[in-house]
Design a protein around this motif. Structure first.
Motif, PDB file in Angstrom:
ATOM      1  N   VAL A 127      -1.754 -10.918  10.052  1.00 37.97           N
ATOM      2  CA  VAL A 127      -0.704 -11.296   8.982  1.00 37.97           C
ATOM      3  C   VAL A 127      -1.323 -10.397   7.474  1.00 37.97           C
ATOM      4  O   VAL A 127      -2.563 -10.373   7.336  1.00 37.97           O
ATOM      5  CB  VAL A 127      -0.999 -12.982   8.704  1.00 37.97           C
ATOM      6  N   TYR A 128      -0.390 -10.297   6.729  1.00 40.96           N
ATOM      7  CA  TYR A 128      -0.581  -9.650   5.425  1.00 40.96           C
ATOM      8  C   TYR A 128       0.440 -10.048   4.328  1.00 40.96           C
ATOM      9  O   TYR A 128       1.419 -10.549   4.744  1.00 40.96           O
ATOM     10  CB  TYR A 128      -0.728  -8.186   5.674  1.00 40.96           C
ATOM     11  N   GLU A 129       0.089  -9.919   3.006  1.00 40.38           N
ATOM     12  CA  GLU A 129       0.988 -10.250   1.872  1.00 40.38           C
ATOM     13  C   GLU A 129       1.773  -8.980   1.538  1.00 40.38           C
ATOM     14  O   GLU A 129       0.980  -8.038   1.043  1.00 40.38           O
ATOM     15  CB  GLU A 129       0.593 -10.958   0.795  1.00 40.38           C
ATOM     16  N   SER A 130       2.829  -8.628   1.492  1.00 45.14           N
ATOM     17  CA  SER A 130       3.711  -7.341   1.023  1.00 45.14           C
ATOM     18  C   SER A 130       4.350  -7.496  -0.117  1.00 45.14           C
ATOM     19  O   SER A 130       3.901  -8.658  -0.955  1.00 45.14           O
ATOM     20  CB  SER A 130       4.987  -7.302   2.219  1.00 45.14           C
ATOM     21  N   GLY A 131       4.975  -6.590  -0.538  1.00 47.96           N
ATOM     22  CA  GLY A 131       5.454  -6.592  -2.109  1.00 47.96           C
ATOM     23  C   GLY A 131       7.042  -6.884  -1.783  1.00 47.96           C
ATOM     24  O   GLY A 131       7.912  -7.062  -2.807  1.00 47.96           O
ATOM     25  N   ASN A 132       7.485  -7.665  -0.690  1.00 47.05           N
ATOM     26  CA  ASN A 132       8.792  -7.829  -0.398  1.00 47.05           C
ATOM     27  C   ASN A 132       9.145  -9.239  -1.260  1.00 47.05           C
ATOM     28  O   ASN A 132       8.309 -10.010  -1.538  1.00 47.05           O
ATOM     29  CB  ASN A 132       9.209  -7.957   1.061  1.00 47.05           C
ATOM     30  N   GLY A 133      10.256  -9.745  -1.327  1.00 45.96           N
ATOM     31  CA  GLY A 133      11.034 -10.727  -1.994  1.00 45.96           C
ATOM     32  C   GLY A 133      11.033 -10.968  -3.521  1.00 45.96           C
ATOM     33  O   GLY A 133      10.544 -10.056  -4.056  1.00 45.96           O
ATOM     34  N   ARG A 134      11.513 -12.024  -3.773  1.00 47.50           N
ATOM     35  CA  ARG A 134      11.932 -11.788  -5.463  1.00 47.50           C
ATOM     36  C   ARG A 134      10.518 -11.756  -6.163  1.00 47.50           C
ATOM     37  O   ARG A 134      10.411 -11.082  -7.222  1.00 47.50           O
ATOM     38  CB  ARG A 134      12.477 -13.070  -5.800  1.00 47.50           C
ATOM     39  N   ALA A 135       9.408 -12.586  -5.692  1.00 47.96           N
ATOM     40  CA  ALA A 135       8.206 -12.640  -6.375  1.00 47.96           C
ATOM     41  C   ALA A 135       7.247 -11.528  -6.020  1.00 47.96           C
ATOM     42  O   ALA A 135       6.114 -11.575  -6.425  1.00 47.96           O
ATOM     43  CB  ALA A 135       7.674 -13.973  -6.222  1.00 47.96           C
ATOM     44  N   HIS A 136       7.804 -10.764  -4.925  1.00 45.65           N
ATOM     45  CA  HIS A 136       6.780  -9.751  -4.463  1.00 45.65           C
ATOM     46  C   HIS A 136       5.528 -10.224  -3.545  1.00 45.65           C
ATOM     47  O   HIS A 136       4.588  -9.751  -3.860  1.00 45.65           O
ATOM     48  CB  HIS A 136       6.484  -8.672  -5.694  1.00 45.65           C
ATOM     49  N   ARG A 137       5.761 -11.242  -3.154  1.00 49.41           N
ATOM     50  CA  ARG A 137       4.484 -11.945  -2.545  1.00 49.41           C
ATOM     51  C   ARG A 137       4.793 -12.444  -1.196  1.00 49.41           C
ATOM     52  O   ARG A 137       4.367 -13.440  -0.608  1.00 49.41           O
ATOM     53  CB  ARG A 137       3.814 -12.886  -3.324  1.00 49.41           C
ATOM     54  N   ASN A 138       5.963 -11.961  -0.353  1.00 44.03           N
ATOM     55  CA  ASN A 138       6.170 -12.572   1.203  1.00 44.03           C
ATOM     56  C   ASN A 138       4.920 -12.259   2.103  1.00 44.03           C
ATOM     57  O   ASN A 138       4.306 -11.538   1.665  1.00 44.03           O
ATOM     58  CB  ASN A 138       7.396 -11.678   1.527  1.00 44.03           C
ATOM     59  N   ILE A 139       5.150 -13.157   2.771  1.00 43.38           N
ATOM     60  CA  ILE A 139       3.785 -13.058   3.954  1.00 43.38           C
ATOM     61  C   ILE A 139       4.518 -12.512   4.963  1.00 43.38           C
ATOM     62  O   ILE A 139       5.449 -12.945   5.609  1.00 43.38           O
ATOM     63  CB  ILE A 139       3.119 -14.306   4.195  1.00 43.38           C
ATOM     64  N   GLU A 140       3.834 -11.490   5.741  1.00 47.78           N
ATOM     65  CA  GLU A 140       4.545 -10.711   6.911  1.00 47.78           C
ATOM     66  C   GLU A 140       3.491 -10.892   8.025  1.00 47.78           C
ATOM     67  O   GLU A 140       2.266 -11.014   8.031  1.00 47.78           O
ATOM     68  CB  GLU A 140       4.591  -9.230   6.754  1.00 47.78           C
ATOM     69  N   LEU A 141       4.021 -11.246   9.235  1.00 41.84           N
ATOM     70  CA  LEU A 141       3.084 -11.476  10.376  1.00 41.84           C
ATOM     71  C   LEU A 141       3.686 -11.067  11.569  1.00 41.84           C
ATOM     72  O   LEU A 141       4.924 -10.820  11.832  1.00 41.84           O
ATOM     73  CB  LEU A 141       2.998 -13.020  10.694  1.00 41.84           C
ATOM     74  N   SER A 142       3.057 -10.519  12.476  1.00 47.15           N
ATOM     75  CA  SER A 142       3.393 -10.275  13.771  1.00 47.15           C
ATOM     76  C   SER A 142       2.620 -10.982  14.769  1.00 47.15           C
ATOM     77  O   SER A 142       1.512 -11.339  14.925  1.00 47.15           O
ATOM     78  CB  SER A 142       3.096  -8.665  14.080  1.00 47.15           C
ATOM     79  N   ALA A 143       3.460 -11.276  16.006  1.00 49.92           N
ATOM     80  CA  ALA A 143       2.678 -12.120  16.935  1.00 49.92           C
ATOM     81  C   ALA A 143       3.479 -12.001  18.063  1.00 49.92           C
ATOM     82  O   ALA A 143       4.401 -11.223  18.545  1.00 49.92           O
ATOM     83  CB  ALA A 143       2.779 -13.804  16.751  1.00 49.92           C
ATOM     84  N   THR A 144       2.813 -12.260  19.242  1.00 45.17           N
ATOM     85  CA  THR A 144       3.165 -12.137  20.680  1.00 45.17           C
ATOM     86  C   THR A 144       4.737 -12.695  21.173  1.00 45.17           C
ATOM     87  O   THR A 144       4.586 -13.804  20.293  1.00 45.17           O
ATOM     88  CB  THR A 144       2.167 -12.512  21.815  1.00 45.17           C
ATOM     89  N   ALA A 145       5.595 -12.330  21.855  1.00 45.04           N
ATOM     90  CA  ALA A 145       6.861 -13.221  21.838  1.00 45.04           C
ATOM     91  C   ALA A 145       7.327 -13.055  23.447  1.00 45.04           C
ATOM     92  O   ALA A 145       8.230 -13.443  23.762  1.00 45.04           O
ATOM     93  CB  ALA A 145       7.932 -12.434  21.021  1.00 45.04           C
ATOM     94  N   GLY A 146       6.142 -12.873  24.438  1.00 44.63           N
ATOM     95  CA  GLY A 146       6.265 -13.160  25.745  1.00 44.63           C
ATOM     96  C   GLY A 146       6.861 -11.763  26.607  1.00 44.63           C
ATOM     97  O   GLY A 146       7.659 -10.699  25.604  1.00 44.63           O
ATOM     98  N   GLY A 147       6.678 -11.438  27.459  1.00 43.26           N
ATOM     99  CA  GLY A 147       6.979  -9.977  28.181  1.00 43.26           C
ATOM    100  C   GLY A 147       6.412  -8.910  27.614  1.00 43.26           C
ATOM    101  O   GLY A 147       7.201  -7.981  27.631  1.00 43.26           O
ATOM    102  N   GLY A 148       5.208  -9.280  27.118  1.00 43.44           N
ATOM    103  CA  GLY A 148       4.688  -8.007  26.364  1.00 43.44           C
ATOM    104  C   GLY A 148       5.331  -7.578  25.050  1.00 43.44           C
ATOM    105  O   GLY A 148       4.742  -6.388  24.471  1.00 43.44           O
ATOM    106  N   HIS A 149       6.170  -8.336  24.807  1.00 48.85           N
ATOM    107  CA  HIS A 149       6.866  -7.834  23.115  1.00 48.85           C
ATOM    108  C   HIS A 149       6.248  -8.648  22.223  1.00 48.85           C
ATOM    109  O   HIS A 149       5.321  -9.412  22.259  1.00 48.85           O
ATOM    110  CB  HIS A 149       8.300  -8.647  23.263  1.00 48.85           C
TER     111      HIS A 149
END
Length: 673
Positions: free
Chosen positions: A375-397
């Motif tokens: 997880v990290y905080e990006s510069g995306n979004g109106r306030a430039h503080r969106n939180i971005e996350l990546s996680a397992t989604a089954g089947g190795g994805h």
């Protein structure tokens, strides 16, 4: 006021005593010294706006919403700027409303000088000393120490170049990055000065500098493009004509703090409201021969000898003393530690509009110590503080999730990528055009890199590398360090033999990963727990087979050797998650506190901390949560220095937790994971 010029510091001291002046000469100057003549830099151009033309603005339209900084939100409510709050007098005038008239400036206010031509419309009159503050506004503001914290980077020195306009603009960006996002983000005055191709002797103005920053993708950090000065020994004419070549590192697009249009404020009362509810302002004024000798007290000119114009960062005000508080760019030997006070209206400081900023967009380079894991905080979004996350989604994805940085803070699904992930990924933003970068352990025990190319909006496979015996199901540690230009990637993963394996990549052709060697033994769990310290060493924490944790560190000047550090904790059943926060980081060069979260026996999460600046040992700060299998990511974002953690539960769902001054709170469930 006298027409006579003074030549020495002693003569000026005598003049101030005779006039009963409200200020004193700097204690660093001896009576026999000539008056100091540091470089200035104001050169008014078509972009520099007189205060009378700027007039009043609609503050509620500009900043009438909650800030990520809760202290600012309270100040905006007190000033009637938020919806449903009462408006203060003179606060919400619509754009184009004529500037308010007021009482005449006090004795000693300068007539129009070289940078404010006689006959030009007068600026809004300043409040006289002792004038009552507007509704909701305090009588004094000082951003050096608001709410028990410092919000301003260290005082710098522009000499010998006439670059005060660049220092004022860079200082404004730095302060707003700190105020809006809680992070130190030193900026390079050389990036904007050299980008504008300005020679050493050329002046400018902050509005032009801020416009260039807005239009050229932001302002970079000093290691990307430093502020440089002419070589010593050049004769004056060659020094003045000297100009640095503009050669930033090639990843500049990901190393800048980006800004919107600056806000021009002409009304003095609104300037004070802005200082209270938003942050500092740039300001320019006339410089007379006595000003560079200013030490303590409130400056009002005692000379008619005009020597040029100058720009500073206004970081507060004091109605009781009738003055602005400013941060200068002449080093700490001037004024009081580099800060001074100048009376309202004095030397035409209120003639030109002052500029403010809001909605800064922070670079991932400044945030690299403040997040780890998936997880990290990006510069995306109106306030430039969106939180971005990546996680397992089954089947190795793997699936990308994101959360908007404004209410209602709902998590949204995005694209999937990869097909061979055995566990949670490491996920971060880097300086390569702010790309998202992902690293995971494959089902075959290798490491695989994926990246999201921001320019085209596509996930790309960066290839597999590394050992064939990485611990399947584990999370690797992955950061971008500042070794080299641009910074290397650093990865550490636990291997099946209970050791740790370091890999690194020089980020340039041929883009190959290099084996940094194995170290440690008896490691039971390792994952998202790698940081680069302020001293530019690498630190990590791993869980041992005896259920305790141990820090390891690499001293780069000593042959890149990993060394064992302190041992602490007990009953640890998972990989620790470690970040360096801004707590105790009193300035941009001081190390912040280590914050660590780890799942322990019984499905609880322990929060540990270590005071790097104070030397405090590891201390268990809190225990929270339930059904926890592992902490997969943690960050300190733009919400009032609070911590955010993502926990993998025993039911394979992800649980968001966050900590403020009241402790840890259970947030949304994200998943399935």
């Amino acid at each position: 006021m006298t027409e006579e010029s003074v030549r020495t510091v002693g003569e000026l001291r005598a003049r101030l005593a005779a006039l009963g002046a409200r200020w004193s000469v700097s204690e660093h100057l001896a009576d026999a010294d000539p008056l100091p003549t540091p470089a200035l830099g104001l050169e008014p151009g078509p972009n520099l706006t007189p205060a009378a033309e700027a007039g009043t603005v609609d503050l509620r339209a500009l900043v009438g919403r909650e800030s990520g900084n809760p202290d600012l939100t309270r100040r905006r409510a007190a000033n009637g700027l938020l919806p449903g709050t009462a408006a203060g007098a003179g606060t919400f005038a619509a754009p184009g409303t004529p500037a308010r008239a007021g009482a005449a400036a006090g004795a000693g206010t300068a007539a129009a000088g070289a940078f404010a031509a006689p006959g030009t419309a007068a600026p809004p009159a300043p409040a006289a000393p002792g004038t009552a503050a507007g509704p909701g506004r305090p009588v004094a503001v000082d951003w050096r120490s608001r709410w028990g914290r410092s919000w301003l980077t260290k005082v710098k020195d522009q000499n010998p170049c006439h670059s005060s306009w660049a220092f004022a603009a860079a200082g404004l960006v730095e302060s707003m990055a700190r105020i809006e996002h809680g992070v130190w983000a030193p900026r390079s005055e050389g990036d904007v000065r050299d980008g504008l191709k300005a020679p050493c002797a050329q002046g400018g103005d902050p509005e032009t500098a801020l416009g260039w920053i807005r239009d050229h993708g932001g302002i970079a950090d000093p290691r990307c493009r430093p502020y440089t000065t002419p070589p010593p020994g050049l004769p004056p004419e060659r020094r003045d004509a000297w100009r640095a070549e503009y050669t930033p590192t090639w990843d500049r697009s990901g190393r800048t703090v980006r800004i919107p249009d600056p806000v021009r404020l002409g009304d003095v009362e609104q300037q004070k409201v802005w200082l209270d509810t938003v942050g500092p302002l740039t300001a320019c004024f006339d410089v007379y021969e006595d000003f560079p000798a200013l030490g303590a007290g409130v400056y009002h000119r005692t000379s008619d000898r005009l020597t040029g114009g100058h720009c500073v960062l206004v970081v507060g005000y004091d109605d009781a003393a009738g003055c602005w508080l400013f941060k200068n760019s002449w080093g700490t030997g001037h004024h009081t530690g580099g800060y001074g006070r100048i009376a309202y209206g004095e030397a035409n400081i209120d003639y030109w509009a002052k500029c403010g900023l809001r909605d800064t967009n922070i670079d991932p380079w400044s945030k690299r110590r403040l997040h780890t894991g998936n997880v990290y905080e990006s510069g995306n979004g109106r306030a430039h503080r969106n939180i971005e996350l990546s996680a397992t989604a089954g089947g190795g994805h793997l699936r990308h999730w994101w959360r908007e940085g404004d209410p209602p803070f709902a998590w949204s699904r995005s694209a999937t990528y990869a097909s061979d992930a055995s566990g949670q990924p490491a996920f971060t933003g880097t300086t390569y055009n702010r790309n998202m970068e992902s690293l995971h352990v494959t089902i075959g025990g290798r490491l695989r890199h994926w990246y999201y190319e921001q320019a085209v909006g596509v996930w790309r496979d960066g290839g597999a590398f590394g050992p064939g015996d990485a611990a399947v199901g584990s999370t690797p540690a992955f950061i971008q360090s500042d070794y080299g230009h641009p910074g290397n990637f650093e990865a550490v993963v636990r291997t099946a033999d209970g050791r740790l394996h370091h890999w690194w990549r020089i980020n340039g052709a041929p883009w190959t990963w290099n084996d940094g060697g194995r170290f440690a033994s008896g490691i039971a769990h390792y994952g998202p727990a790698l940081v680069q310290t302020r001293a530019r060493t690498l630190d990590l924490v791993a869980a041992r087979t005896d259920g305790r944790m141990q820090r390891w560190w690499r001293d780069d000047p000593d042959g890149f050797t990993w060394r064992p550090g302190e041992v602490f904790g007990s009953g640890v059943t998972s990989a620790p998650c470690l970040i360096e926060t801004q707590h105790e980081a009193v300035d941009e060069d001081t190390a912040g506190t280590y914050e660590l979260c780890v799942a322990v026996a019984g499905g609880r999460v322990e929060h540990w901390r270590r005071g790097n600046a104070t030397g405090a040992p590891w201390t268990r700060d809190a225990v929270f949560g339930h059904d926890a299998a592992a902490v997969t990511g943690m960050l300190q974002g733009s919400f009032g220095f609070r911590l955010e953690a993502v926990v993998l539960r025993t039911d394979r769902l992800l649980q968001h937790y966050w900590r403020d001054g009241a402790g840890w709170h259970e947030g949304a469930v994200i998943g399935p994971a």
